[in-house]
Design a protein around this motif. Structure first.
Motif, mmCIF file in Angstrom:
data_model
loop_
_atom_site.group_PDB
_atom_site.id
_atom_site.type_symbol
_atom_site.label_atom_id
_atom_site.label_comp_id
_atom_site.label_asym_id
_atom_site.label_seq_id
_atom_site.Cartn_x
_atom_site.Cartn_y
_atom_site.Cartn_z
ATOM 1 N N UNK A 72 65.172 20.598 10.766
ATOM 2 C CA UNK A 72 65.525 21.825 11.723
ATOM 3 C C UNK A 72 64.448 22.418 12.936
ATOM 4 N N UNK A 73 63.130 22.216 12.351
ATOM 5 C CA UNK A 73 62.076 23.574 13.093
ATOM 6 C C UNK A 73 62.007 21.860 14.191
ATOM 7 N N UNK A 74 61.875 20.762 13.494
ATOM 8 C CA UNK A 74 61.218 19.494 14.595
ATOM 9 C C UNK A 74 62.702 19.316 15.690
ATOM 10 N N UNK A 75 63.959 19.207 15.584
ATOM 11 C CA UNK A 75 65.171 19.337 16.154
ATOM 12 C C UNK A 75 64.339 20.628 17.106
ATOM 13 N N UNK A 76 64.974 21.093 16.545
ATOM 14 C CA UNK A 76 65.212 22.443 17.532
ATOM 15 C C UNK A 76 63.746 22.136 18.730
ATOM 16 N N UNK A 77 62.150 21.877 18.272
ATOM 17 C CA UNK A 77 60.886 21.920 18.769
ATOM 18 C C UNK A 77 61.455 20.892 19.730
ATOM 19 N N UNK A 180 54.779 24.462 13.177
ATOM 20 C CA UNK A 180 56.081 24.969 11.184
ATOM 21 C C UNK A 180 56.396 23.711 10.555
ATOM 22 N N UNK A 181 57.135 22.714 11.595
ATOM 23 C CA UNK A 181 57.247 21.230 10.483
ATOM 24 C C UNK A 181 56.182 20.508 10.375
ATOM 25 N N UNK A 182 55.172 20.360 10.978
ATOM 26 C CA UNK A 182 53.622 19.755 10.704
ATOM 27 C C UNK A 182 53.449 20.451 9.388
ATOM 28 N N UNK A 183 53.214 21.701 9.899
ATOM 29 C CA UNK A 183 52.292 22.182 7.974
ATOM 30 C C UNK A 183 53.919 22.252 7.007
ATOM 31 N N UNK A 184 54.274 22.354 7.109
ATOM 32 C CA UNK A 184 55.921 22.165 6.164
ATOM 33 C C UNK A 184 55.315 20.478 4.994
ATOM 34 N N UNK A 185 55.742 19.659 6.132
ATOM 35 C CA UNK A 185 55.129 18.572 6.052
ATOM 36 C C UNK A 185 54.066 18.609 4.851
ATOM 37 N N UNK A 186 52.605 18.811 5.890
ATOM 38 C CA UNK A 186 51.441 18.587 5.873
ATOM 39 C C UNK A 186 51.068 19.546 3.915
ATOM 40 N N UNK A 187 52.255 20.493 4.318
ATOM 41 C CA UNK A 187 51.572 21.292 2.349
ATOM 42 C C UNK A 187 52.055 20.907 1.148
ATOM 43 N N UNK A 188 53.436 19.985 1.825
ATOM 44 C CA UNK A 188 54.448 19.871 0.565
ATOM 45 C C UNK A 188 53.773 18.941 -0.330
ATOM 46 N N UNK A 189 54.103 19.094 -1.864
ATOM 47 C CA UNK A 189 53.134 19.162 -2.165
ATOM 48 C C UNK A 189 53.786 17.056 -2.703
ATOM 49 N N UNK A 190 52.701 16.286 -2.612
ATOM 50 C CA UNK A 190 53.259 14.988 -3.252
ATOM 51 C C UNK A 190 53.365 14.901 -5.053
ATOM 52 N N UNK A 191 54.577 13.797 -4.701
ATOM 53 C CA UNK A 191 54.942 13.804 -6.192
ATOM 54 C C UNK A 191 54.317 13.420 -6.911
ATOM 55 N N UNK A 192 53.985 13.806 -8.721
ATOM 56 C CA UNK A 192 53.185 13.300 -9.576
ATOM 57 C C UNK A 192 53.528 11.652 -9.543
ATOM 58 N N UNK A 193 52.641 11.029 -10.488
ATOM 59 C CA UNK A 193 52.887 9.628 -10.725
ATOM 60 C C UNK A 193 53.016 9.913 -11.815
#
Length: 193
Positions: A72-77, A180-193
């Protein structure tokens, strides 16, 4: 080894907002001031493809609430980026026009509070007959008043009052939303193996 691949994938997703904004800027710039721009229909369709392509790609890559809000932030941005680009495009000519008619329209806000906004549309008599109308005039003017209008002689850009506001408001909105979109993507936890 798998961790390096996952880190690279997340870095690419975090870079998606900046890359998408650069593409939208280049497309909007070409459509508004390019030497051989596409038709207005193709211009709008191309912009829609960019916005509607980047947002779902982001949401699918990030997933969850971060993916939803980040998309949503990306589309509005991206829409704010296009608006800022349009405002920076030069309107090479100015004309002194006479206000022929003033139409006031009241629009209801869809946000909280439901405040109403009055929008003024001016019918104009300008040398050469163009522009004939100014939409969203900043304030009411009386019939017969003179107003200076900046316009694009190729008629690709909407006419605006001479000396109208610059691109700062949509540019700052774009920066805030894309960050905001970049921060959300960068801080999203990576899935555990």
């Amino acid at each position: 080894m798998q961790e390096e691949g996952t880190h690279g994938r997340w870095s690419a997703v975090a870079a998606l907002p900046a890359a998408a904004a650069a593409l939208v800027y280049a497309w909007a710039r070409w459509c508004s001031v390019g030497a051989a721009p596409p038709s207005p229909t193709v211009a709008v369709a191309g912009g829609a493809v960019l916005v509607l392509g980047a947002s779902p790609a982001y949401a699918v890559s990030v997933r969850g609430a971060c993916g939803l809000f980040g998309a949503l932030f990306l589309a509005l941005g991206l829409l704010s980026t296009a608006a800022a680009t349009e405002r920076t495009a030069a309107r090479a000519e100015t004309a002194t026009c006479v206000v022929r008619e003033v139409r006031a329209e009241t629009e209801a806000s869809l946000g909280e509070g439901g405040a109403e906004k009055t929008v003024y549309r001016l019918a104009l008599d300008c040398p050469g007959g163009y522009p004939g109308e100014l939409k969203d005039a900043p304030s009411p003017l009386s019939r017969g008043a003179e107003v200076r209008i900046a316009h694009d002689p190729r008629r690709r850009l909407s006419p605006v009052p001479a000396g109208a506001a610059g691109p700062w408001e949509p540019a700052l909105s774009a920066l805030l939303l894309l960050t905001s979109a970049t921060v959300l993507a960068a801080h999203r936890r990576r899935p555990q193996p």
